[in-house]
Design a protein around this motif. Structure first.
Motif, PDB file in Angstrom:
ATOM      1  N   TYR A  82       1.966   7.695 -23.546  1.00 35.70           N
ATOM      2  CA  TYR A  82       3.116   7.897 -22.658  1.00 35.70           C
ATOM      3  C   TYR A  82       2.690   8.696 -21.422  1.00 35.70           C
ATOM      4  N   ALA A  83       1.905   9.752 -21.648  1.00 31.12           N
ATOM      5  CA  ALA A  83       1.461  10.594 -20.529  1.00 31.12           C
ATOM      6  C   ALA A  83       0.609   9.770 -19.554  1.00 31.12           C
ATOM      7  N   LYS A  84      -0.295   8.945 -20.099  1.00 27.35           N
ATOM      8  CA  LYS A  84      -1.146   8.124 -19.215  1.00 27.35           C
ATOM      9  C   LYS A  84      -0.312   7.098 -18.449  1.00 27.35           C
ATOM     10  N   PHE A  85       0.671   6.540 -19.130  1.00 28.54           N
ATOM     11  CA  PHE A  85       1.562   5.549 -18.517  1.00 28.54           C
ATOM     12  C   PHE A  85       2.239   6.155 -17.279  1.00 28.54           C
ATOM     13  N   ALA A  86       2.765   7.364 -17.470  1.00 23.03           N
ATOM     14  CA  ALA A  86       3.451   8.032 -16.362  1.00 23.03           C
ATOM     15  C   ALA A  86       2.457   8.426 -15.258  1.00 23.03           C
ATOM     16  N   GLU A  87       1.306   8.935 -15.676  1.00 27.29           N
ATOM     17  CA  GLU A  87       0.269   9.333 -14.704  1.00 27.29           C
ATOM     18  C   GLU A  87      -0.109   8.166 -13.786  1.00 27.29           C
ATOM     19  N   ASN A  88      -0.126   6.972 -14.355  1.00 28.83           N
ATOM     20  CA  ASN A  88      -0.473   5.781 -13.579  1.00 28.83           C
ATOM     21  C   ASN A  88       0.655   5.311 -12.661  1.00 28.83           C
ATOM     22  N   TYR A 126      10.910   4.698 -24.213  1.00 26.58           N
ATOM     23  CA  TYR A 126      10.973   6.113 -23.805  1.00 26.58           C
ATOM     24  C   TYR A 126      10.897   6.224 -22.277  1.00 26.58           C
ATOM     25  N   ALA A 127      10.034   5.388 -21.683  1.00 26.98           N
ATOM     26  CA  ALA A 127       9.839   5.456 -20.233  1.00 26.98           C
ATOM     27  C   ALA A 127      10.994   4.802 -19.480  1.00 26.98           C
ATOM     28  N   GLY A 128      11.524   3.721 -20.054  1.00 23.75           N
ATOM     29  CA  GLY A 128      12.593   2.971 -19.385  1.00 23.75           C
ATOM     30  C   GLY A 128      13.791   3.857 -19.113  1.00 23.75           C
ATOM     31  N   LEU A 129      14.121   4.711 -20.070  1.00 29.56           N
ATOM     32  CA  LEU A 129      15.292   5.553 -19.885  1.00 29.56           C
ATOM     33  C   LEU A 129      14.989   6.745 -18.968  1.00 29.56           C
ATOM     34  N   SER A 130      13.732   7.189 -18.947  1.00 29.79           N
ATOM     35  CA  SER A 130      13.362   8.273 -18.012  1.00 29.79           C
ATOM     36  C   SER A 130      13.596   7.776 -16.590  1.00 29.79           C
ATOM     37  N   ARG A 131      13.146   6.576 -16.349  1.00 32.03           N
ATOM     38  CA  ARG A 131      13.320   5.973 -15.041  1.00 32.03           C
ATOM     39  C   ARG A 131      14.808   5.829 -14.718  1.00 32.03           C
ATOM     40  N   GLY A 132      15.565   5.391 -15.731  1.00 32.99           N
ATOM     41  CA  GLY A 132      17.007   5.198 -15.535  1.00 32.99           C
ATOM     42  C   GLY A 132      17.689   6.485 -15.118  1.00 32.99           C
ATOM     43  N   VAL A 133      17.322   7.599 -15.767  1.00 33.72           N
ATOM     44  CA  VAL A 133      17.963   8.882 -15.451  1.00 33.72           C
ATOM     45  C   VAL A 133      17.575   9.318 -14.028  1.00 33.72           C
ATOM     46  N   ALA A 134      16.282   9.202 -13.693  1.00 38.49           N
ATOM     47  CA  ALA A 134      15.842   9.606 -12.347  1.00 38.49           C
ATOM     48  C   ALA A 134      16.568   8.764 -11.292  1.00 38.49           C
ATOM     49  N   ASN A 135      16.687   7.488 -11.589  1.00 38.79           N
ATOM     50  CA  ASN A 135      17.319   6.564 -10.659  1.00 38.79           C
ATOM     51  C   ASN A 135      18.790   6.897 -10.427  1.00 38.79           C
ATOM     52  N   ILE A 136      19.474   7.233 -11.497  1.00 38.92           N
ATOM     53  CA  ILE A 136      20.905   7.545 -11.391  1.00 38.92           C
ATOM     54  C   ILE A 136      21.085   8.845 -10.592  1.00 38.92           C
ATOM     55  N   LEU A 137      20.147   9.780 -10.789  1.00 42.22           N
ATOM     56  CA  LEU A 137      20.226  11.038 -10.020  1.00 42.22           C
ATOM     57  C   LEU A 137      19.991  10.761  -8.544  1.00 42.22           C
ATOM     58  N   GLU A 138      18.990   9.912  -8.256  1.00 45.86           N
ATOM     59  CA  GLU A 138      18.694   9.608  -6.848  1.00 45.86           C
ATOM     60  C   GLU A 138      19.876   8.920  -6.176  1.00 45.86           C
ATOM     61  N   TYR A 154       9.561  11.193 -13.514  1.00 49.92           N
ATOM     62  CA  TYR A 154       8.592  10.166 -13.104  1.00 49.92           C
ATOM     63  C   TYR A 154       7.174  10.489 -13.587  1.00 49.92           C
ATOM     64  N   ASN A 155       6.809  11.800 -13.576  1.00 53.81           N
ATOM     65  CA  ASN A 155       5.418  12.111 -13.941  1.00 53.81           C
ATOM     66  C   ASN A 155       5.203  12.238 -15.446  1.00 53.81           C
ATOM     67  N   GLY A 156       6.269  12.048 -16.220  1.00 51.70           N
ATOM     68  CA  GLY A 156       6.108  11.967 -17.672  1.00 51.70           C
ATOM     69  C   GLY A 156       6.153  13.299 -18.393  1.00 51.70           C
ATOM     70  N   LYS A 157       6.320  14.408 -17.661  1.00 49.98           N
ATOM     71  CA  LYS A 157       6.438  15.695 -18.348  1.00 49.98           C
ATOM     72  C   LYS A 157       7.723  15.726 -19.180  1.00 49.98           C
TER      73      LYS A 157
END
Ligand SMILES: Cc1cc2nc3c(=O)[nH]c(=O)nc-3n(C[C@H](O)[C@H](O)[C@H](O)COP(=O)(O)OP(=O)(O)OC[C@H]3O[C@@H](n4cnc5c(N)ncnc54)[C@H](O)[C@@H]3O)c2cc1C
Length: 585
Positions: A82-88, A126-138, A154-157
């Motif tokens: 997951y961390a590498k996925f976000a890092e990329n 796990y990543a799909g929903l992280s993106r969703g939350v960031a997107n809704i905030l933006e 976005y950075n996976g922390k």
């Protein structure tokens, strides 16, 4: 054991030939990008899916998530991947660069999501929903909330969740009981209980950012009075470091049929009366905002259906070429197996076309300089979203089942990944609004939307395509079958409108799933024939690539074997049969 397989050639055909992504680079939003960049991202995405996601897929299913000392533990290797996925930079491929998105076209995101979903859907969730939350905030959050939360999503922390469902409120979201009360410092005290929350707890990330639907005390009942809150698992201090634990507790992680490595959690908010959150956007406008996140997630459900069907098909194809039965005959030589493989192939390619076409419509809706085209593209996305979600997830499940059948007994045992694909795809027709609800959305909301404009525009596009193919002698019969199907869809739509005007409610609700199905079949036939047109052009330009000839065969097969179901479903609807209502159960 490596299991993931995808037809990379077809992915590239869709993006670079059929949908001509180059066209986007003429618009301001994408002017600094080019086809080489897109190819590089696709290559990197596929390489990552194969090297980091795929090796964890089967092991994660066997290990499952479990709870230890009040924390959900994900399978081995997931945290690092997951961390590498976000890092990329894969969390926000097509979101704005402000807080860490890459600003690439949605078409590229859809293709890479196909790779990640097909190679390890539970991990991708796990990543799909992280993106969703960031997107809704933006889109709706205050600059302070964006500043505090987006970059780390976005950075996976940190990771994100969407919390709608409660024990008594599944499809009927308006029945939620989670409540919110404003505090003197502007935060809200949240109290309630949420069920089946994907990624609700895990040991992947140091913080979890929940988006929670709740009702501010005194607000209207039903969906109208619902607001959206951001509730961090661990409170974030003004300097960005983590502070005290919020009063959010995971009390259960589900044991499930599939996506076992994705944590599905029961969360209690405010057991000690100390759970605090921030209001996102305006009070009582929560459903509208959550719809943005749900619509994205719905497209991802469609991708889940298509991606798992695609890898199931590719695996079954490889198996059919190797499995010998009878007089030294590989089973791929038996006509029945060939027909099953052809059904899988045609449906997969049609669904891929539909999802990437929807991706392109999203790109046009955001990036095209002409407002009329933008508006039309937006209308198309709205109309196609429930079809992508429900049609691709239902058909995706069917295809994994057919692929399993091709394996015979070997498909039923867990030595091969095929049974896992079938288990893992099923949930896509249930979550993000069960498919019955998607069908009602298409029929009730989208068909009537803007006095029928969404549907009318799409109908006109398909009709124009048929007219443009008048001289196509090679596909004459197929084009005329498509015309008949389009007319049938219109005839059924008229009947539904008639029912609507006369106040008839039961018959439309009985017909909704059939209507979605027949619209889906017709849309896929259109897409596959349009792809065949592109293939014909390549052949007449001298290409000897057998891929193009196969595209024409694929369209022909779909029209002969799937498209006739449009007439059958239309008959079901137009029969106006009410026996299921009258039946005594
Ligand atoms: C693995 C998993 C992950 C999930 N992740 C999340 C998550 O992250 N966040 C979240 O909030 N929720 C999540 N959910 C919950 C999911 O969204 C719900 O299960 C789904 O919305 C259906 O609700 P329900 O299970 O209560 O079914 P019900 O609402 O009871 O529906 C049962 C059946 O009745 C039909 N039905 C119900 N109402 C109607 C109607 N009005 N008209 C026609 N048919 C109807 C449905 O189509 C369905 O087939 C998850 C669920 C699972 C299993």
């Amino acid at each position: 054991m490596a299991t993931y397989k995808v037809d990379e050639r077809d992915v590239h055909f869709n993006i670079f030939e059929y949908l001509n992504i180059k066209e986007l680079t003429a618009y301001d939003k994408y002017k600094d990008q080019n086809e080489e960049l897109y190819k590089m991202i696709l290559n990197e995405g596929l390489k990552f899916a194969l090297s980091e996601f795929d090796p964890l897929y089967v092991a994660g299913d066997r290990e499952e998530c479990h709870m230890k000392d009040g924390v959900v533990i994900v399978p081995k290797g997931y945290k690092e991947a997951y961390a590498k996925f976000a890092e990329n930079g894969f969390v926000g491929i097509d979101t704005p660069p402000t807080y860490g998105g890459q600003g690439l076209p949605c078409m590229i995101n859809t293709a890479t999501m196909e790779f990640f979903t097909g190679s390890n859907v539970p991990l991708l969730l796990y990543a799909g929903l992280s993106r969703g939350v960031a997107n809704i905030l933006e889109a709706f959050g205050s600059p302070e909330l964006c500043q505090a939360f987006c970059a780390n999503l976005y950075n996976g922390k940190w990771s994100g969740t969407m919390c709608l469902t409660e024990p008594q409120a599944g499809s009927a979201v308006g029945d939620i009981r989670t409540s919110a009360k404003k505090n003197a410092d502007g935060t809200y005290t949240i109290t309630g209980n949420k069920l089946f929350i994907t990624g609700g707890d895990q040991n992947l990330t140091e913080n979890i950012i929940h988006t929670v639907l709740a009702r501010v005390e005194g607000d209207a009942p039903g969906t109208k009075g619902i607001s959206l809150f951001l509730v961090p698992k661990i409170w974030v201090k003004p300097d960005g470091t983590l502070g005290e634990r919020n009063d959010v507790n995971c009390v259960n992680v589900e044991h499930k049929m599939g996506i076992k490595a994705s944590a599905t959690c029961t969360l209690n908010f405010g057991e000690e009366g100390k759970c605090r959150g921030f209001l996102i956007g305006e009070q009582s406008r929560g459903m509208k905002m959550m719809f943005q996140m749900m619509n994205e997630a719905r497209l991802m459900c469609g991708v889940q259906g298509e991606a798992l069907a695609a890898t199931a098909y590719e695996n079954a194809l490889a198996y059919a070429k190797e499995r010998i039965q009878g007089a030294n005959t590989a089973i791929i030589n038996y006509p029945n197996v060939r027909r099953e493989l052809a059904l899988c192939k045609a449906w997969v390619e049609g669904m891929r076309g539909l999802l990437y076409l929807t991706g392109k419509s999203i790109d046009l809706a955001h990036g095209h300089p002409d407002d009329t085209i933008k508006e039309k593209a937006k209308n198309r996305v709205e109309l196609l979203t429930p079809i992508c979600k429900a049609y691709c997830s239902d058909v995706g499940f069917k295809i994994t089942e057919m692929a399993l059948q091709i394996y015979g007994g070997y498909g039923y045992v867990s030595e091969y990944p095929i049974e896992q694909y079938m288990r893992d795809v099923k949930i896509a027709s249930i979550y993000e609004g069960a498919n019955g609800i998607q069908a009602l959305d298409l029929m009730g909301r989208k068909l009537a939307s803007k006095a029928g404009q969404l549907f009318r525009e799409f109908y006109e596009d398909l009709t124009q395509f048929v007219a443009s193919q008048e001289g196509n002698t090679e596909l004459k019969n197929e084009i005329s079958a498509l015309k008949k199907a389009i007319d049938t869809v219109a005839q059924v739509a008229m009947k539904i409108a008639e029912w609507g005007m006369s106040g008839e409610k039961t018959k439309p609700m009985l017909s909704a799933n059939y209507f979605l199905e027949l619209t889906g079949h017709t849309t896929l036939a259109y897409i596959l024939l349009d792809q065949a047109r592109v293939a014909q052009a390549a052949i007449s330009n001298g290409s000897k690539d057998s891929f193009y000839r196969n595209k024409i065969r694929t369209a022909r097969f779909f029209v002969a074997h799937v498209l006739p179901m449009v007439q059958m479903r239309a008959k079901n609807i137009l029969s106006e049969d009410l026996s299921s209502i009258e039946m005594e159960f």
